[in-house]
Write an enzyme that holds these catalytic residues in place. Structure first.
Site, mmCIF file in Angstrom:
data_model
loop_
_atom_site.group_PDB
_atom_site.id
_atom_site.type_symbol
_atom_site.label_atom_id
_atom_site.label_comp_id
_atom_site.label_asym_id
_atom_site.label_seq_id
_atom_site.Cartn_x
_atom_site.Cartn_y
_atom_site.Cartn_z
ATOM 1 N N GLU A 184 1.667 -10.049 -11.877
ATOM 2 C CA GLU A 184 1.853 -8.625 -12.176
ATOM 3 C C GLU A 184 2.935 -8.466 -13.237
ATOM 4 O O GLU A 184 4.015 -9.046 -13.125
ATOM 5 C CB GLU A 184 2.257 -7.856 -10.911
ATOM 6 C CG GLU A 184 1.194 -7.857 -9.828
ATOM 7 C CD GLU A 184 1.606 -7.008 -8.638
ATOM 8 O OE1 GLU A 184 2.631 -6.286 -8.751
ATOM 9 O OE2 GLU A 184 0.911 -7.049 -7.609
ATOM 10 N N GLU A 230 -0.673 1.773 -4.657
ATOM 11 C CA GLU A 230 0.536 1.493 -3.888
ATOM 12 C C GLU A 230 0.934 2.725 -3.073
ATOM 13 O O GLU A 230 0.589 3.858 -3.413
ATOM 14 C CB GLU A 230 1.688 1.122 -4.818
ATOM 15 C CG GLU A 230 1.488 -0.180 -5.553
ATOM 16 C CD GLU A 230 2.696 -0.543 -6.404
ATOM 17 O OE1 GLU A 230 3.208 -1.657 -6.232
ATOM 18 O OE2 GLU A 230 3.113 0.285 -7.233
#
Length: 679
Positions: free
Chosen positions: A537, A624
Site C-alpha cells: 500500500e 476502511e
C-alpha cells in the site's frame, strides 16, 4: 742680533710652510668627517626607508589579517544559515589567515612591546589566534547540523578579544615606526649641524648633496605617512561596511540573526526591552515559489515580505531576516493586534515583477519579560513554536508553551530509542482483517506497526512514526515490520490456519528508496510466501512527491514481479487521475472519513462516484472504517468489494490474531460490535 733675526725668519718660514700642510690635514680630516657623516646619513636614510617599507608592509599585512578574520567569521555565519557544505573557500581563507600571521610575526620590526603583545604572559595574540584557527578548522570539518555551536564559539573568540588584538597589532607597528622616525630625526639634526659647521668652514659644496638627500628622504617619509593615513582611513570605511554586512541580511537589508541576538542581549542586560514579544514568521511552502518561478522571483518575494513586515511595526521595534524564509519581529505592541496585522498583510498576493504571487505564513511567538530566559533560549523557544505551527498544516499561529518543548524532548528521545527498538524487535506487526463484502469471507489482513516500548508501554504509529521520519528510520522500520509480518504469515500457512494475503504499508521514503526492490524481494524469498500473497500500500503523497521518479520506477518493478499495489487513504489527498492511469495499481482504499457518514446521501454520492471511477479503471476497492453491518451492506450494494474496520475486527498482535483466525478464517463474517470485542 742678526742670528736672532734669522732664527725668527726661519721659524716664520717653517710656520707658513707647515700651515698649508696643517690646513690640508684639517681639510682632509674635516672632509673625512663630512664624508662619514654623509655616508652615515645615506645609510641611515636608506635603512629608515627600508624600515618604513617593512613597517608599511607589516601594517598592510596586519590590515589584511583583520579582513581575513572578519571574512572567516562572515563565511561561517553564512554557512550555518545556508547549510553550505563546500568548505574549500573557507579553508583557503583560514590558511591565508595563518600565513599572514606568520609573515607579521617574522617581520624585522620587532620590539619588546610587540613580542609581549604576540607571546607575552596572560592572554596574548598567539593563544587567541591559535584557538580561533583551531575552532575554524573544527567548524570546516563538522557536519552542517553540528556547526551552530562551533560558529558561536568562533564568534565569541573573535569578538571577545581577537579582533581588538589584531587591530592593536596595526597600532603597535605604527607606533614602532613613529618612534624610530623620531629617533632618526634627532640623529639627523645632529649630523646636519656638524656637517653645516664643517661645510661652512671647509667644504661648503659637500653640504648641498647631503641636504638634498635629507630632504628627499623626508619627502619619502611624509609620502609614506600620508599613504599610511589614507590606507587607515580606507580600512576604517571598509570595517564599517563589513560591520554592516555582518549584522544585516545581504538580500533584504534587514538585520540578521546575529543582530537579533545582540538586540535581545543588549535589551536584557540594560533592561530596555521590558514586556514585549518575539515573533518568528515563516513562509509556508516557499520552496514551491523558487521551484516554479525561479530564485529571482523568490528573492524578490523575500524582499517584499521583509518590507511588508517592517511596515507592520513601530520604528522602535525590530524586524529581522533570520535566514531562509524566516523573519523575526520584536515588538512591545499587544501580540494579538500585531499578529492580526501581520496575517492581514498576507491576504492579498504580492506583486512581483508583474506577477501576483500568493503566499501564506505561519507564526510562532513567545512573550518576553524582564525576567525572561537568555536570548538564545528565547529564540529557540520561538523556533519550536513556529515548527509546531508549520507541522500542523501551516497558516497557523502558535504560542510557545512548556508543553511544546516537552513534546519536542519526547520526540527527540523517541528518535534516540528507535534505532535500538528496530534492532531489538520492539516494533512489532499487528494485523487487522479485511473481509469480502459479497460473501463475508476473509480476504486478507493489513499489517500495522506498534511499538512495545520498555518504559512507555504500547505506542501507536501516530506517536512514533513522526519521530521515525525525522530520524530517517522509516526505511529500516518498514523492512523490519515486513520481515516479521511475512514470517508470521508463513507460520499460518504452514499450520494450515489460513493461506494469508497481507497488505504492507510503504512510507514515501521507503517506496522512493533505490534499494527498496532488492530488499523487499529478498525478504519475500526468505519468508517462503508467493508474490500473490503480498500487497503493498502506498500513499497519494508518494505518487506526487516521489524523488526523481524512483517511486514510480519501484512501483512498476513491483508490479512486474507480480506484487499487487493499492493506493491508501484515497479521497483525502490530491493524487491526479493521470497518476492513477499511469501507474500499475491494483486497487484503492476508501478513507474512513468517506465511509463513516454512510448511508448519508451526500457521502453516498461521493462513494458511488469513486466506485464508478475505480470500475472504469479496473481497480478493486477496499473500504476502511466499516463498523456496522448496515455500512457493509450499503457498500456491497454499491459495488465495493472488500471492507475493513472494527466491525470485522480491531488490529491485533500476532498471537491474538492467530486465535482470531482459528475461529473466523473459514467462516462467514458479519460486521458488528461483537467482532471488535474479540479477545
Amino acid at each position: 742680533m742678526l742670528a736672532t733675526r734669522n732664527q725668527a725668519e726661519q721659524a716664520t718660514s717653517r710656520l707658513f710652510l707647515r700651515k698649508p700642510d696643517r690646513l690640508w690635514l684639517h681639510y682632509c680630516f674635516a672632509l673625512v668627517i663630512v664624508l662619514c657623516l654623509i655616508i652615515a646619513t645615506y645609510v641611515l636614510n636608506r635603512g629608515m626607508v627600508e624600515r618604513g617599507l617593512v613597517a608599511a608592509n607589516g601594517i598592510a599585512k596586519s590590515n589584511e589579517h583583520i579582513l581575513l578574520g572578519q571574512d572567516i567569521v562572515t563565511m561561517s555565519d553564512d554557512m550555518v544559515v545556508t547549510d553550505e557544505t563546500d568548505t574549500a573557500t573557507f579553508n583557503k581563507t583560514v590558511l591565508r589567515f595563518e600565513t599572514v600571521y606568520a609573515d607579521i610575526v617574522g617581520t624585522q620590526i620587532r620590539s619588546d612591546t610587540l613580542n609581549d603583545h604576540f607571546f607575552g604572559q596572560g592572554e596574548n595574540l598567539n593563544q587567541n589566534l591559535r584557538a580561533f584557527v583551531a575552532t575554524a578548522m573544527q567548524f570546516s570539518d563538522a557536519p552542517p547540523e553540528n556547526r551552530q555551536d562551533l560558529n558561536i564559539r568562533l564568534n565569541r573568540i573573535y569578538n571577545s578579544g581577537l579582533q581588538t588584538q589584531l587591530r592593536l597589532t596595526t597600532k603597535l607597528l605604527a607606533q614602532q615606526i613613529a618612534g624610530e622616525a623620531a629617533h632618526f630625526m634627532t640623529l639627523q639634526r645632529a649630523m646636519l649641524a656638524a656637517s653645516a659647521v664643517l661645510i661652512v668652514a671647509e667644504a661648503l659644496f659637500i653640504f648641498l648633496p647631503a641636504q638634498r638627500s635629507v630632504q628627499s628622504s623626508l619627502r619619502a617619509m611624509r609620502q609614506t605617512t600620508n599613504e599610511l593615513r589614507a590606507s587607515q582611513s580606507q580600512l576604517e570605511k571598509m570595517n564599517a561596511q563589513l560591520e554592516h554586512t555582518v549584522r544585516h541580511n545581504h538580500l533584504t537589508g534587514l538585520p540578521n540573526r546575529k543582530s537579533l541576538t545582540a538586540y535581545l542581549m543588549d535589551g536584557a542586560s540594560s533592561k530596555k526591552i521590558g514586556q514585549c514579544s518575539l515573533l518568528l514568521v515563516g513562509l509556508d511552502d516557499f520552496k514551491s515559489v523558487n521551484d516554479m518561478m525561479g530564485h529571482d522571483y523568490g528573492d524578490a518575494l523575500l524582499i517584499a515580505v521583509g518590507q511588508a513586515l517592517k511596515s507592520c511595526i513601530d520604528h522602535e521595534d525590530l524586524a529581522a531576516h533570520v535566514g531562509g524564509d524566516e523573519f523575526a519581529i520584536v515588538s512591545r505592541e499587544a501580540t494579538p493586534h500585531l499578529i492580526q496585522r501581520i496575517m492581514t498583510s498576507f491576504d492579498d498576493p504580492f506583486e512581483i515583477k508583474g506577477r501576483r504571487i500568493p503566499i501564506h505564513a505561519s507564526i510562532g511567538y513567545i512573550e518576553i519579560s524582564d525576567c525572561a530566559k537568555a536570548p538564545l533560549d528565547i529564540l529557540a523557544d520561538a523556533e519550536i513554536a513556529l515548527q509546531f505551527a508549520k507541522n500542523n498544516g501551516g497558516g497557523r499561529v502558535q504560542a510557545f508553551t512548556q508543553h511544546l518543548r516537552d513534546d519536542l524532548s519526547m520526540m527527540q528521545q523517541l528518535q534516540l530509542d528507535l534505532t535500538d527498538a528496530i534492532r531489538n524487535g520492539e516494533i512489532e506487526p499487528w494485523f487487522q482483517p479485511q473481509v469480502r463484502l459479497a460473501d463475508g469471507r476473509l480476504h486478507g489482513a493489513e499489517v500495522l506497526a506498534r511499538w512495545r516500548h520498555p518504559t512507555r508501554g504500547l505506542l501507536t504509529p501516530d506517536v512514533f512514526l513522526p519521530a521515525a521520519e525525522r530520524a530517517g528510520l522509516m526505511i529500516d522500520l518498514d523492512h523490519a515490520i515486513w520481515r516479521s509480518a511475512m514470517d508470521h504469515a508463513k507460520d499460518w500457512e504452514v499450520s494450515d490456519v489460513w493461506r494469508p494475503v497481507i497488505s504492507l504499508n510503504a512510507a514515501p521514503d521507503t517506496i522512493s528508496d533505490p534499494h527498496m526492490l532488492e530488499r523487499f524481494l529478498l525478504t519475500l524469498q526468505r519468508s517462503g510466501l508467493d508474490a500473490d500473497q503480498v500487497i503493498v500500500e502506498v500513499l497519494e503523497t508518494t505518487l506526487i512527491n516521489g524523488k526523481d521518479d524512483i517511486a514510480a520506477i519501484n512501483i512498476d518493478s513491483l508490479a512486474d514481479c507480480g506484487i499487487a499495489l493499492e493506493l491508501d487513504d484515497f479521497g483525502t489527498g490530491y493524487a491526479s487521475l493521470s497518476k492513477l492511469t499511469q501507474l500499475p495499481l491494483a486497487g484503492i482504499k476508501l478513507d474512513r472519513s468517506l465511509v463513516a457518514p454512510l448511508p448519508d446521501q451526500a457521502a453516498d454520492s461521493v462513494v458511488r462516484a469513486i466506485l464508478a471511477l475505480a470500475t472504469e479503471l479496473g481497480l478493486h476497492v477496499i473500504a476502511e472504517g466499516v463498523e456496522e453491518d448496515e455500512q457493509a451492506a450499503h457498500l456491497s450494494a454499491r459495488g465495493c468489494g472488500v471492507g475493513q474496520g472494527y466491525g470485522f475486527g480491531k488490529p491485533m498482535p500476532a498471537g491474538e490474531f492467530t486465535r482470531w483466525l482459528q475461529i473466523h478464517a473459514k467462516t462467514q463474517l458479519q460486521a458488528g460490535p461483537d467482532m471488535a470485542r474479540f479477545a
